[in-house]
Write an enzyme that holds these catalytic residues in place. Sequence first.
Site, PDB file in Angstrom:
ATOM      1  N   ASN A 112      31.664  12.828  62.184  1.00  0.00           N
ATOM      2  CA  ASN A 112      32.900  11.655  62.849  1.00  0.00           C
ATOM      3  C   ASN A 112      32.333  11.137  64.495  1.00  0.00           C
ATOM      4  O   ASN A 112      32.475  10.135  64.366  1.00  0.00           O
ATOM      5  CB  ASN A 112      34.394  12.687  63.469  1.00  0.00           C
ATOM      6  CG  ASN A 112      34.703  12.436  64.666  1.00  0.00           C
ATOM      7  OD1 ASN A 112      35.940  11.220  64.140  1.00  0.00           O
ATOM      8  ND2 ASN A 112      34.528  12.528  66.183  1.00  0.00           N
ATOM      9  N   TYR A 176      27.862  -1.226  65.652  1.00  0.00           N
ATOM     10  CA  TYR A 176      28.176  -0.257  64.920  1.00  0.00           C
ATOM     11  C   TYR A 176      28.445  -0.905  63.440  1.00  0.00           C
ATOM     12  O   TYR A 176      28.892  -0.032  62.848  1.00  0.00           O
ATOM     13  CB  TYR A 176      30.161  -1.010  66.249  1.00  0.00           C
ATOM     14  CG  TYR A 176      31.144   0.163  65.631  1.00  0.00           C
ATOM     15  CD1 TYR A 176      31.038   1.505  66.032  1.00  0.00           C
ATOM     16  CD2 TYR A 176      31.854  -0.646  64.669  1.00  0.00           C
ATOM     17  CE1 TYR A 176      32.143   1.879  65.963  1.00  0.00           C
ATOM     18  CE2 TYR A 176      33.425   0.339  64.751  1.00  0.00           C
ATOM     19  CZ  TYR A 176      32.968   1.847  64.474  1.00  0.00           C
ATOM     20  OH  TYR A 176      34.330   3.011  64.611  1.00  0.00           O
ATOM     21  N   SER A 177      29.744  -2.433  63.309  1.00  0.00           N
ATOM     22  CA  SER A 177      30.041  -2.768  62.143  1.00  0.00           C
ATOM     23  C   SER A 177      28.981  -2.174  60.959  1.00  0.00           C
ATOM     24  O   SER A 177      29.021  -1.986  59.818  1.00  0.00           O
ATOM     25  CB  SER A 177      30.658  -3.926  62.094  1.00  0.00           C
ATOM     26  OG  SER A 177      30.126  -4.350  60.974  1.00  0.00           O
ATOM     27  N   ILE A 211      42.458   2.854  67.235  1.00  0.00           N
ATOM     28  CA  ILE A 211      43.071   3.985  67.805  1.00  0.00           C
ATOM     29  C   ILE A 211      42.988   3.106  69.623  1.00  0.00           C
ATOM     30  O   ILE A 211      41.965   3.795  69.513  1.00  0.00           O
ATOM     31  CB  ILE A 211      42.741   5.238  66.674  1.00  0.00           C
ATOM     32  CG1 ILE A 211      43.478   4.578  65.419  1.00  0.00           C
ATOM     33  CG2 ILE A 211      43.286   5.803  67.708  1.00  0.00           C
ATOM     34  CD1 ILE A 211      42.756   5.978  64.492  1.00  0.00           C
TER      35      ILE A 211
HETATM   36  N1  LIG Z   1      38.566   4.657  68.778  1.00  0.00           N
HETATM   37  C1  LIG Z   1      38.863   3.573  66.989  1.00  0.00           C
HETATM   38  O1  LIG Z   1      39.481   2.642  67.119  1.00  0.00           O
HETATM   39  C2  LIG Z   1      38.352   3.885  65.670  1.00  0.00           C
HETATM   40  C3  LIG Z   1      37.524   5.161  65.584  1.00  0.00           C
HETATM   41  N2  LIG Z   1      36.867   5.120  64.410  1.00  0.00           N
HETATM   42  C4  LIG Z   1      35.946   5.972  64.295  1.00  0.00           C
HETATM   43  O2  LIG Z   1      36.497   7.024  64.738  1.00  0.00           O
HETATM   44  C5  LIG Z   1      35.739   7.829  65.489  1.00  0.00           C
HETATM   45  C6  LIG Z   1      35.747   8.603  65.954  1.00  0.00           C
HETATM   46  O3  LIG Z   1      36.261   8.383  66.780  1.00  0.00           O
HETATM   47  P1  LIG Z   1      36.471   8.367  68.612  1.00  0.00           P
HETATM   48  O4  LIG Z   1      36.939   9.089  68.320  1.00  0.00           O
HETATM   49  O5  LIG Z   1      36.962   6.369  69.140  1.00  0.00           O
HETATM   50  O6  LIG Z   1      34.997   8.618  69.589  1.00  0.00           O
HETATM   51  P2  LIG Z   1      34.535   8.897  70.859  1.00  0.00           P
HETATM   52  O7  LIG Z   1      33.941   7.994  71.749  1.00  0.00           O
HETATM   53  O8  LIG Z   1      35.973   9.142  71.693  1.00  0.00           O
HETATM   54  O9  LIG Z   1      34.133  10.306  70.362  1.00  0.00           O
HETATM   55  C7  LIG Z   1      32.427  10.548  70.012  1.00  0.00           C
HETATM   56  C8  LIG Z   1      32.241  11.621  69.474  1.00  0.00           C
HETATM   57  O10 LIG Z   1      31.095  11.478  69.231  1.00  0.00           O
HETATM   58  C9  LIG Z   1      29.833  12.683  70.176  1.00  0.00           C
HETATM   59  N3  LIG Z   1      28.923  11.700  70.131  1.00  0.00           N
HETATM   60  C10 LIG Z   1      28.206  10.980  70.788  1.00  0.00           C
HETATM   61  N4  LIG Z   1      26.720  10.486  70.920  1.00  0.00           N
HETATM   62  C11 LIG Z   1      26.649  11.601  69.886  1.00  0.00           C
HETATM   63  C12 LIG Z   1      25.582  11.854  69.999  1.00  0.00           C
HETATM   64  N5  LIG Z   1      23.928  11.494  69.306  1.00  0.00           N
HETATM   65  N6  LIG Z   1      25.115  13.331  69.084  1.00  0.00           N
HETATM   66  C13 LIG Z   1      25.911  13.409  68.596  1.00  0.00           C
HETATM   67  N7  LIG Z   1      27.574  13.393  69.039  1.00  0.00           N
HETATM   68  C14 LIG Z   1      27.214  12.833  69.424  1.00  0.00           C
HETATM   69  C15 LIG Z   1      30.815  12.842  71.726  1.00  0.00           C
HETATM   70  O11 LIG Z   1      29.997  13.598  72.228  1.00  0.00           O
HETATM   71  P3  LIG Z   1      29.297  14.122  73.414  1.00  0.00           P
HETATM   72  O12 LIG Z   1      29.162  11.949  73.825  1.00  0.00           O
HETATM   73  O13 LIG Z   1      29.192  14.833  74.076  1.00  0.00           O
HETATM   74  O14 LIG Z   1      27.989  13.394  72.166  1.00  0.00           O
HETATM   75  C16 LIG Z   1      32.267  11.951  71.581  1.00  0.00           C
HETATM   76  O15 LIG Z   1      32.149  14.139  71.090  1.00  0.00           O
HETATM   77  C17 LIG Z   1      34.422   7.483  65.211  1.00  0.00           C
HETATM   78  O16 LIG Z   1      34.378   7.738  63.964  1.00  0.00           O
HETATM   79  C18 LIG Z   1      35.171   5.982  65.049  1.00  0.00           C
HETATM   80  O17 LIG Z   1      33.794   5.797  64.159  1.00  0.00           O
HETATM   81  C19 LIG Z   1      37.310   4.611  63.875  1.00  0.00           C
HETATM   82  C20 LIG Z   1      38.308   3.232  63.797  1.00  0.00           C
HETATM   83  C21 LIG Z   1      38.535   2.660  65.104  1.00  0.00           C
HETATM   84  C1  LIG Z   2      44.432  -6.054  60.436  1.00  0.00           C
HETATM   85  C2  LIG Z   2      43.608  -6.255  61.602  1.00  0.00           C
HETATM   86  C3  LIG Z   2      43.861  -7.172  62.089  1.00  0.00           C
HETATM   87  C4  LIG Z   2      43.452  -4.937  62.174  1.00  0.00           C
HETATM   88  C5  LIG Z   2      41.613  -5.320  63.437  1.00  0.00           C
HETATM   89  C6  LIG Z   2      40.982  -4.818  63.752  1.00  0.00           C
HETATM   90  C7  LIG Z   2      39.921  -4.967  64.694  1.00  0.00           C
HETATM   91  C8  LIG Z   2      40.673  -5.366  65.587  1.00  0.00           C
HETATM   92  C9  LIG Z   2      39.746  -2.945  65.197  1.00  0.00           C
HETATM   93  C10 LIG Z   2      39.819  -2.168  63.558  1.00  0.00           C
HETATM   94  C11 LIG Z   2      37.851  -1.336  63.814  1.00  0.00           C
HETATM   95  C12 LIG Z   2      38.057  -1.382  65.413  1.00  0.00           C
HETATM   96  C13 LIG Z   2      36.879  -1.057  66.146  1.00  0.00           C
HETATM   97  C14 LIG Z   2      36.581   0.290  65.730  1.00  0.00           C
HETATM   98  O1  LIG Z   2      36.590   0.954  64.616  1.00  0.00           O
HETATM   99  C15 LIG Z   2      35.163   1.187  67.077  1.00  0.00           C
HETATM  100  C16 LIG Z   2      35.314   0.277  68.238  1.00  0.00           C
HETATM  101  C17 LIG Z   2      34.192   1.289  68.857  1.00  0.00           C
HETATM  102  C18 LIG Z   2      34.770   1.538  70.307  1.00  0.00           C
HETATM  103  O2  LIG Z   2      33.722   1.880  71.076  1.00  0.00           O
HETATM  104  C19 LIG Z   2      35.160   0.398  70.959  1.00  0.00           C
HETATM  105  C20 LIG Z   2      36.034  -0.484  70.353  1.00  0.00           C
HETATM  106  C21 LIG Z   2      35.873  -0.180  68.779  1.00  0.00           C
HETATM  107  C22 LIG Z   2      34.504  -1.527  68.650  1.00  0.00           C
HETATM  108  C23 LIG Z   2      37.358  -1.339  67.954  1.00  0.00           C
HETATM  109  C24 LIG Z   2      37.671  -2.501  68.276  1.00  0.00           C
HETATM  110  C25 LIG Z   2      38.467  -3.018  67.483  1.00  0.00           C
HETATM  111  C26 LIG Z   2      38.448  -2.689  65.972  1.00  0.00           C
HETATM  112  C27 LIG Z   2      37.502  -3.575  65.520  1.00  0.00           C
END
Ligand SMILES: NC(=O)C1=CN([C@@H]2O[C@H](COP(=O)(O)OP(=O)(O)OC[C@H]3O[C@@H](n4cnc5c(N)ncnc54)[C@H](OP(=O)(O)O)[C@@H]3O)[C@@H](O)[C@H]2O)C=CC1
Ligand SMILES: CC(C)CCC[C@@H](C)[C@H]1CC[C@H]2[C@@H]3C(=O)C=C4C[C@@H](O)CC[C@]4(C)[C@H]3CC[C@]12C
Length: 356
Positions: A112, A176-177, A211
């Site tokens: 994750n 990221y993508s 999220i």
């Molecule tokens: N939030 C969103 O809108 C979305 C999130 N996601 C996915 O959900 C997952 C979680 O996202 P989210 O909760 O927002 O992320 P966060 O940035 O809140 O959390 C990231 C986690 O990864 C850890 N981390 C960061 N760098 C490293 C590293 N180099 N090695 C090990 N651990 C690391 C961080 O802890 P620490 O810094 O202490 O290492 C932290 O626990 C991700 O895979 C993300 O792509 C997908 C779609 C949308």
């Molecule tokens: C049905 C669709 C129109 C919905 C569109 C959703 C788009 C806008 C959503 C889908 C996944 C989302 C990105 C994501 O996965 C994780 C991160 C990392 C975080 O550090 C900063 C925000 C970022 C870039 C989100 C940005 C918004 C994204 C592009």
Amino acid sequence: SFSMGWESPAAAGCFALAGSFTCRLTADPEGHTMLRGKRVIVTGASTGIGEQMAYHLARMGAHILVTARTEAKLQNVNGNLGNLGTSPALVSPAQPRRVRQHCGGLDMLILNHVGASYFGFFDGDVEHVRKLLEINFLSYVAMTTSALPMLKESEGSIVVVSSMAGKVGFPFTVPYSATKFALDGFFSSLRQEFAIQSINVSITLCILGFIDTGKSRVVPPLPSIPTPAPPPALGERGMCTPPTMSRWTLLSQPPNHAHTALRSWKLLGAFPSALSKSTADTPGRPRVQRDSLKSKATRFIRLMFAKSPAGQRKVPADTSKLVGDKNQLRSSQPHLQAPATFSSPRGSSGSCLDPC
Ligand SMILES: NC(=O)C1=CN([C@@H]2O[C@H](COP(=O)(O)OP(=O)(O)OC[C@H]3O[C@@H](n4cnc5c(N)ncnc54)[C@H](OP(=O)(O)O)[C@@H]3O)[C@@H](O)[C@H]2O)C=CC1
Ligand SMILES: CC(C)CCC[C@@H](C)[C@H]1CC[C@H]2[C@@H]3C(=O)C=C4C[C@@H](O)CC[C@]4(C)[C@H]3CC[C@]12C
């Protein structure tokens, strides 16, 4: 020290690791029994979605092992896990050998964690892409490889947290993508191999939308987007006009050039399905010259992707010739006619005047 390697060359293979291994004996309030007693690793569980998943798993009676880099945050999570009925325990180093020693094996690996990236136009920083691939992709590969013997034994599961941005190209999240698309390529292919080899380890790729995780997880304001008028040559020659980006187009993507190319290909009769139709011996319908159309389509696609020094696509000098060919095709093959407007696979529409 809390920092340790996961027997991995990947930068992100360095995790601080905390875990709680005591099974929760109280009733499962959500009625899930599937995960009771299962040994689960959640990576990136010091904050955000990973942290919340850890709490859910604890409520479901799983033995959880959380990883991240920041020890203080992990201690905090571990404390909360303790309040949920699990006994916090710290494990170091986070090597599979140690995981086996501590838990006797592993049932589920939830990958994750993500490294920080930026939200904006791609800035050309190749090093950032490389680093992000290490963290978001290669470490997932390394951890999967290390954990696989244990997962095979338990017939367990791998869960990969990805994003809509790992399935569809959105603007402003280019590095990221790319890392998330890579995960799809690796894990979807691996899943096929497991099926062939009858390896009973499931692989789940989770596609999440945006999220709000409560901290600074609000999508930052979009970068200001210049909306230059399309170069007149493109419009006049009947090529697809370049997409005019604006805030709302984030949600309704204009068709990209790959789609355009594919449509052209199909219309020219070179796309296999179109070919099989057009070359069928239908009375009254002339046979399409398979090879010449194919080579024209190929040439056309090459031209579409050719770039001038200014970064604009060159308008092929002989576009009109190709359009002419298409018109010929139209009259003889009505089933291959193109609509003037069309919908992209993602539901947005765009107008396209020309060989598409
Ligand atoms: N939030 C969103 O809108 C979305 C999130 N996601 C996915 O959900 C997952 C979680 O996202 P989210 O909760 O927002 O992320 P966060 O940035 O809140 O959390 C990231 C986690 O990864 C850890 N981390 C960061 N760098 C490293 C590293 N180099 N090695 C090990 N651990 C690391 C961080 O802890 P620490 O810094 O202490 O290492 C932290 O626990 C991700 O895979 C993300 O792509 C997908 C779609 C949308
Ligand atoms: C049905 C669709 C129109 C919905 C569109 C959703 C788009 C806008 C959503 C889908 C996944 C989302 C990105 C994501 O996965 C994780 C991160 C990392 C975080 O550090 C900063 C925000 C970022 C870039 C989100 C940005 C918004 C994204 C592009």
